[in-house]
Design an enzyme around this catalytic site. Structure first.
Site, PDB file in Angstrom:
ATOM      1  N   GLY A  16     -22.118  51.706  63.587  1.00 44.76           N
ATOM      2  CA  GLY A  16     -22.324  50.665  64.637  1.00 44.76           C
ATOM      3  C   GLY A  16     -22.300  51.169  66.109  1.00 44.76           C
ATOM      4  CG  ASP A  60      -5.348  53.777  59.698  1.00 39.75           C
ATOM      5  OD1 ASP A  60      -5.424  52.895  60.514  1.00 39.75           O
ATOM      6  OD2 ASP A  60      -4.709  53.323  58.578  1.00 39.75           O
ATOM      7  CE1 TYR A 148     -13.633  41.303  65.732  1.00 42.83           C
ATOM      8  CE2 TYR A 148     -14.839  39.558  66.875  1.00 42.83           C
ATOM      9  CZ  TYR A 148     -14.611  40.803  66.628  1.00 42.83           C
ATOM     10  OH  TYR A 148     -15.442  41.791  67.326  1.00 42.83           O
ATOM     11  CE  LYS A 152     -12.550  42.773  68.747  1.00 44.82           C
ATOM     12  NZ  LYS A 152     -12.742  44.428  69.174  1.00 44.82           N
ATOM     13  CB  VAL A 181     -24.204  44.592  68.777  1.00 46.48           C
ATOM     14  CG1 VAL A 181     -24.874  45.988  68.583  1.00 46.48           C
ATOM     15  CG2 VAL A 181     -23.951  44.257  70.356  1.00 46.48           C
TER      16      VAL A 181
END
Length: 250
Positions: A16, A60, A148, A152, A181
Site C-alpha cells: 500500500g 511490530d 478505526y 485516527k 487510496v
C-alpha cells in the site's frame, strides 16, 4: 526537509502507501530507506528492487521491545513515517471488544511507541521530520467502520501534541489525511460498506508523491488525493458538512 538528504524509516512498508513511499523516497534521492514490517519475508520483493539502499527491518509497533530494538537497529533515521495501521470493521455496540482494543492499540498507542523511540534518534542526527499517516476518517465516526475513525482522530490529536514538543528539537511533524487510496485496506473496508458511491480513488503511488511533496514543502497537514482535498475544502467552508459527506459512504 529535503528528501534527497534523508535516511527514512517507513512502518508498514510491505504494501500500500507504505511500499509506495519507499519507492518515492528512493526516486527523490534518499540516502537509504529502512522498510519495516512485522514479517520481514513480505519485504523481500521490495528490497530486491534496490538492495543497496533498502534495509529490511522487523517491527511490530504494538511490541515495545520490538520498537526499542528497531530504534537501535536504525540509528541514522532523519525522516520517520508512521504508516503501519490496523482496521476492524463493525458497529461499536456489536463488534468484539478485543478487535476494538487491537485497532486502538495499533493505530494510536503503537504509533506513540514508535515516536517515543525514534524522536531521540532523529534529534541526534540533527533533526528532520515525522509524518503520521492519519485518515480523513478521523473527521467523522462512521458507524460501520468500528474503532478505526476514533483511533485516527486520536492519532490526529497526538500528532498536534507532539508537533509542539518536537519543534524545539528540530523535528517537523506532518499529519497526512488520505481518502480512498487503492490498497488492501481499502478493499477490505469497501467489502463491509454499502457503497463508495462516486468517491474518486487514488493510486498508492500518486498518494505517496503528494505526501513527499507535502513533507518537502513543510506542510503541517497533507491531503494527498482528490477526495481528501474535497474534505479539506469542506472543513474550511462547512465543517458539519464533512460529517455528512463521510457518513454518506457508510
Amino acid at each position: 526537509m529535503r528528501i534527497n538528504e534523508a535516511v527514512a524509516l517507513v512502518t508498514g512498508a510491505n504494501r500500500g502507501i507504505g511500499r509506495a513511499l519507499v519507492t518515492e523516497f528512493l526516486s527523490r534521492g534518499a540516502v537509504r530507506v529502512h522498510a519495516a514490517a512485522r514479517d520481514p519475508r513480505t519485504l523481500e520483493p521490495l528490497v530486491a528492487e534496490a538492495p543497496d539502499r533498502i534495509v529490511p527491518l522487523t517491527l511490530d509497533i504494538t511490541d515495545p521491545a520490538a520498537v526499542t530494538a528497531a530504534a537501535e537497529a536504525a540509528p541514522d533515521v532523519t525522516l520517520l513515517v508512521n504508516n503501519a495501521g490496523r482496521h476492524g470493521m463493525g458497529h461499536l455496540l456489536e463488534m468484539d471488544l478485543t478487535d476494538v482494543e487491537a485497532v486502538m492499540r495499533t493505530n494510536w498507542l503503537g504509533t506513540l511507541h514508535v515516536l517515543r523511540a525514534f524522536a531521540p534518534v532523529v534529534e541526534r542526527n540533527g533533526g528532520g521530520a515525522v509524518a503520521n499517516i492519519v485518515s480523513v476518517g478521523a473527521f467523522a465516526g462512521t458507524p460501520a467502520m468500528g474503532a478505526y475513525p476514533a483511533s485516527k482522530a486520536a492519532l490526529a490529536l497526538l500528532t498536534q501534541a507532539v508537533r509542539v514538543d518536537l519543534a524545539p528539537r528540530g523535528i517537523t511533524v506532518h499529519a497526512v489525511f488520505p481518502g480512498p487510496v487503492e490498497t488492501d485496506m481499502l478493499r477490505y473496508a469497501t467489502g463491509h460498506l454499502k457503497s463508495l458511491g462516486d468517491v474518486p480513488t487514488a493510486s498508492a503511488a500518486d498518494a505517496a508523491r503528494a505526501i513527499a511533496d507535502g513533507v518537502e514543502a513543510g506542510d503541517e497537514e497533507i491531503f494527498p488525493d482528490p477526495f481528501a482535498r474535497q474534505v479539506q475544502e469542506c472543513l474550511r467552508t462547512d465543517p458539519k458538512g464533512v460529517e455528512r459527506l463521510l457518513l454518506s459512504r457508510d
